[in-house]
Design a protein around this motif. Structure first.
Motif, PDB file in Angstrom:
ATOM      1  N   THR A 109       0.088  74.170  14.416  1.00 27.35           N
ATOM      2  CA  THR A 109       0.523  73.774  15.811  1.00 27.35           C
ATOM      3  C   THR A 109       0.424  75.049  16.559  1.00 27.35           C
ATOM      4  O   THR A 109       0.564  76.207  16.172  1.00 27.35           O
ATOM      5  CB  THR A 109       1.691  73.105  15.813  1.00 27.35           C
ATOM      6  OG1 THR A 109       2.755  74.028  15.033  1.00 27.35           O
ATOM      7  CG2 THR A 109       1.881  71.887  14.736  1.00 27.35           C
ATOM      8  N   ALA A 110       0.904  74.786  17.788  1.00 26.27           N
ATOM      9  CA  ALA A 110       1.118  76.135  18.767  1.00 26.27           C
ATOM     10  C   ALA A 110       2.371  76.741  18.426  1.00 26.27           C
ATOM     11  O   ALA A 110       2.446  77.932  18.385  1.00 26.27           O
ATOM     12  CB  ALA A 110       1.289  75.498  20.270  1.00 26.27           C
ATOM     13  N   GLY A 129      -7.999  75.853  24.940  1.00 24.71           N
ATOM     14  CA  GLY A 129      -7.672  74.362  24.839  1.00 24.71           C
ATOM     15  C   GLY A 129      -6.288  74.371  25.100  1.00 24.71           C
ATOM     16  O   GLY A 129      -5.561  73.464  25.612  1.00 24.71           O
ATOM     17  N   LEU A 130      -5.464  75.234  24.337  1.00 28.13           N
ATOM     18  CA  LEU A 130      -4.007  75.472  24.163  1.00 28.13           C
ATOM     19  C   LEU A 130      -3.604  75.658  25.800  1.00 28.13           C
ATOM     20  O   LEU A 130      -2.594  75.046  26.117  1.00 28.13           O
ATOM     21  CB  LEU A 130      -3.490  76.467  23.299  1.00 28.13           C
ATOM     22  CG  LEU A 130      -3.603  76.184  21.794  1.00 28.13           C
ATOM     23  CD1 LEU A 130      -2.908  77.171  20.977  1.00 28.13           C
ATOM     24  CD2 LEU A 130      -2.850  74.747  21.541  1.00 28.13           C
ATOM     25  N   ARG A 131      -4.381  76.434  26.429  1.00 28.08           N
ATOM     26  CA  ARG A 131      -4.125  76.975  27.677  1.00 28.08           C
ATOM     27  C   ARG A 131      -4.225  75.909  28.839  1.00 28.08           C
ATOM     28  O   ARG A 131      -3.566  75.448  29.708  1.00 28.08           O
ATOM     29  CB  ARG A 131      -4.579  78.175  28.112  1.00 28.08           C
ATOM     30  CG  ARG A 131      -4.272  79.494  27.532  1.00 28.08           C
ATOM     31  CD  ARG A 131      -5.238  80.648  27.843  1.00 28.08           C
ATOM     32  NE  ARG A 131      -4.961  80.885  29.187  1.00 28.08           N
ATOM     33  CZ  ARG A 131      -5.692  81.756  29.944  1.00 28.08           C
ATOM     34  NH1 ARG A 131      -6.860  82.421  29.104  1.00 28.08           N
ATOM     35  NH2 ARG A 131      -5.201  82.000  31.283  1.00 28.08           N
ATOM     36  N   ALA A 132      -5.212  75.098  28.428  1.00 27.44           N
ATOM     37  CA  ALA A 132      -5.794  73.858  29.294  1.00 27.44           C
ATOM     38  C   ALA A 132      -4.688  72.820  29.536  1.00 27.44           C
ATOM     39  O   ALA A 132      -4.378  72.103  30.316  1.00 27.44           O
ATOM     40  CB  ALA A 132      -7.250  73.367  29.047  1.00 27.44           C
ATOM     41  N   ARG A 133      -3.950  72.750  27.940  1.00 26.21           N
ATOM     42  CA  ARG A 133      -3.008  71.668  28.005  1.00 26.21           C
ATOM     43  C   ARG A 133      -1.654  72.189  28.418  1.00 26.21           C
ATOM     44  O   ARG A 133      -0.609  71.291  28.154  1.00 26.21           O
ATOM     45  CB  ARG A 133      -2.877  71.201  26.204  1.00 26.21           C
ATOM     46  CG  ARG A 133      -4.219  70.412  26.032  1.00 26.21           C
ATOM     47  CD  ARG A 133      -4.172  69.882  24.683  1.00 26.21           C
ATOM     48  NE  ARG A 133      -3.573  70.505  23.495  1.00 26.21           N
ATOM     49  CZ  ARG A 133      -4.367  71.133  22.875  1.00 26.21           C
ATOM     50  NH1 ARG A 133      -5.715  70.963  22.746  1.00 26.21           N
ATOM     51  NH2 ARG A 133      -4.045  71.959  21.728  1.00 26.21           N
ATOM     52  N   GLY A 134      -1.511  73.312  28.784  1.00 28.77           N
ATOM     53  CA  GLY A 134      -0.266  73.876  29.531  1.00 28.77           C
ATOM     54  C   GLY A 134       0.742  74.626  28.816  1.00 28.77           C
ATOM     55  O   GLY A 134       1.967  74.390  28.797  1.00 28.77           O
ATOM     56  N   LEU A 135       0.004  75.289  27.761  1.00 26.04           N
ATOM     57  CA  LEU A 135       1.088  75.913  26.822  1.00 26.04           C
ATOM     58  C   LEU A 135       1.792  77.120  27.541  1.00 26.04           C
ATOM     59  O   LEU A 135       0.898  77.725  28.285  1.00 26.04           O
ATOM     60  CB  LEU A 135       0.117  76.656  25.659  1.00 26.04           C
ATOM     61  CG  LEU A 135       0.905  77.742  24.713  1.00 26.04           C
ATOM     62  CD1 LEU A 135       2.126  76.967  23.991  1.00 26.04           C
ATOM     63  CD2 LEU A 135       0.081  78.325  23.702  1.00 26.04           C
TER      64      LEU A 135
END
Length: 360
Positions: A228-229, A263-269
């Motif tokens: 996970t993140a 992808g993590l950044r695109a999902r708003g991390l």
């Protein structure tokens, strides 16, 4: 006076210091100044900005002051420089990983985190590392000039993770191109082979394959196969690297898919928010101008009246009031009280332990 037939008079020293923008003690010093460092940078960095030139001058002045301090105290810094490595003819990334592994084994640090990298490079190698308020676009400087030796400046305004990467990056230059100067600018394209090698070395040195793979697998196993993140943030904090640097390292090792970080950044991390939710401490910034050993030397010289309070403040890069506080803190000795707690004793110029000043 210029012909060496008489010593300069005090008023002449004051006038010369004003003309050259220096302190009087700098003109009356016992050791030759570190003159070559700024000249080397000027020759290598054509078209350097005024900010960059001032940063180089500040590095030279600081290195110069440290050499003088060591002369005054009779405590020169020990050097344990390895031979310069020849990486010609080896693929860039392979050479970087091989050298990172060799250096970690030579230093005896295995494949775990290196949270105290500055101390390691100062104490084990003998590099002179200074945290200077460089322009935001400059991450670090590296150069070699006698009598100072190899000097590194990191940006005291940058986050600790960025400083850690800069240290490893400049160490790569020290290991492979010691006699060349280097200005590491964040805005410059990593087009040269030297720069790409230094960045690759930093990745392998700070995040060695074995340690990262082992922690990645442990995190996955604890979650039934998921990574996970939150796992990313915890491992990044342990290795004192940014979440982005670790994510790209995981992609490089093919432990996660390509563009996983995007992808993590695109999902708003939100990294800082995630760190707070996980209770991870802030890495802060390394803002200590001088190496740790040099700070103790400066305080010792001040307490023995070998340097003035003004000189101490200049060496520590602070004002006189702060310099006095630092001298008090660094000169205190710790002991145990009857309850097993720590108690600090002030340094006493008469040689005794003094009175307790604080108990924790």
């Amino acid at each position: 006076m210029e012909q060496g037939k008489r010593r300069p008079r005090p008023e002449e020293l004051v006038t010369l210091a004003r003309i050259y923008g220096r302190q009087v003690h700098e003109l009356a010093r016992q050791t030759p100044p570190v003159l070559g460092l700024a000249a080397l940078f000027r020759a290598a960095e054509k078209g350097a900005t005024a900010e960059m030139a001032e940063s180089v001058e500040e590095l030279q002045r600081t290195a110069d002051s440290l050499v003088e301090l060591e002369t005054i105290t009779g405590a020169p810094s020990a050097r344990n420089y390895p031979d310069q490595y020849d990486i010609k003819g080896i693929p860039l990334d392979a050479a970087a990983e091989q050298l990172a592994d060799v250096e970690r084994r030579r230093l005896g640090y295995g494949d775990g985190p290196l949270p105290w990298l500055r101390d390691v490079l100062e104490d084990e190698i003998g590099l002179r590392i200074f945290a200077l308020p460089l322009p935001a676009s400059i991450a670090g400087l590296f150069g070699h000039a006698e009598p100072a030796g190899s000097c590194v400046a990191i940006n005291s305004r940058h986050p600790r993770e960025r400083q850690q990467w800069t240290l490893a990056h400049e160490y790569a230059h020290f290991l492979t191109s010691r006699w060349s100067t280097e200005v590491t600018a964040l805005t410059q394209a990593r087009s040269s082979a030297r720069e790409r090698f230094a960045d690759s070395f930093a990745a392998h040195f700070l995040m060695p394959r074995g340690g990262i793979v082992r922690r990645f697998q442990a995190a996955r196993n604890s979650r039934g196969g998921d990574f996970t993140a939150g796992d990313l943030l915890q491992i990044a904090a342990a290795y004192l690297v940014s979440a982005e640097a670790l994510a790209l390292r995981l992609e490089d090792l093919r432990l996660v898919g390509a563009a996983w970080w995007d992808g993590l950044r695109a999902r708003g991390l939100k990294v800082e928010q995630g760190r707070k939710l996980l209770g991870l401490p802030s890495a802060g910034r390394d803002q200590e101008l001088l190496p740790r050993r040099a700070r103790y030397l400066a305080v010792e010289a001040y307490l023995k009246a070998e340097i003035s309070e003004g000189q101490l403040a200049r060496l520590l890069g602070t004002d006189r009031a702060a310099a006095r506080r630092i001298a008090r803190d660094l000169s205190a000795s710790l002991d145990l009280d009857d309850a097993g707690g720590l108690v600090a004793y002030e340094w006493n110029p008469e040689g005794s332990a003094g009175d307790p000043v604080a108990a924790k």
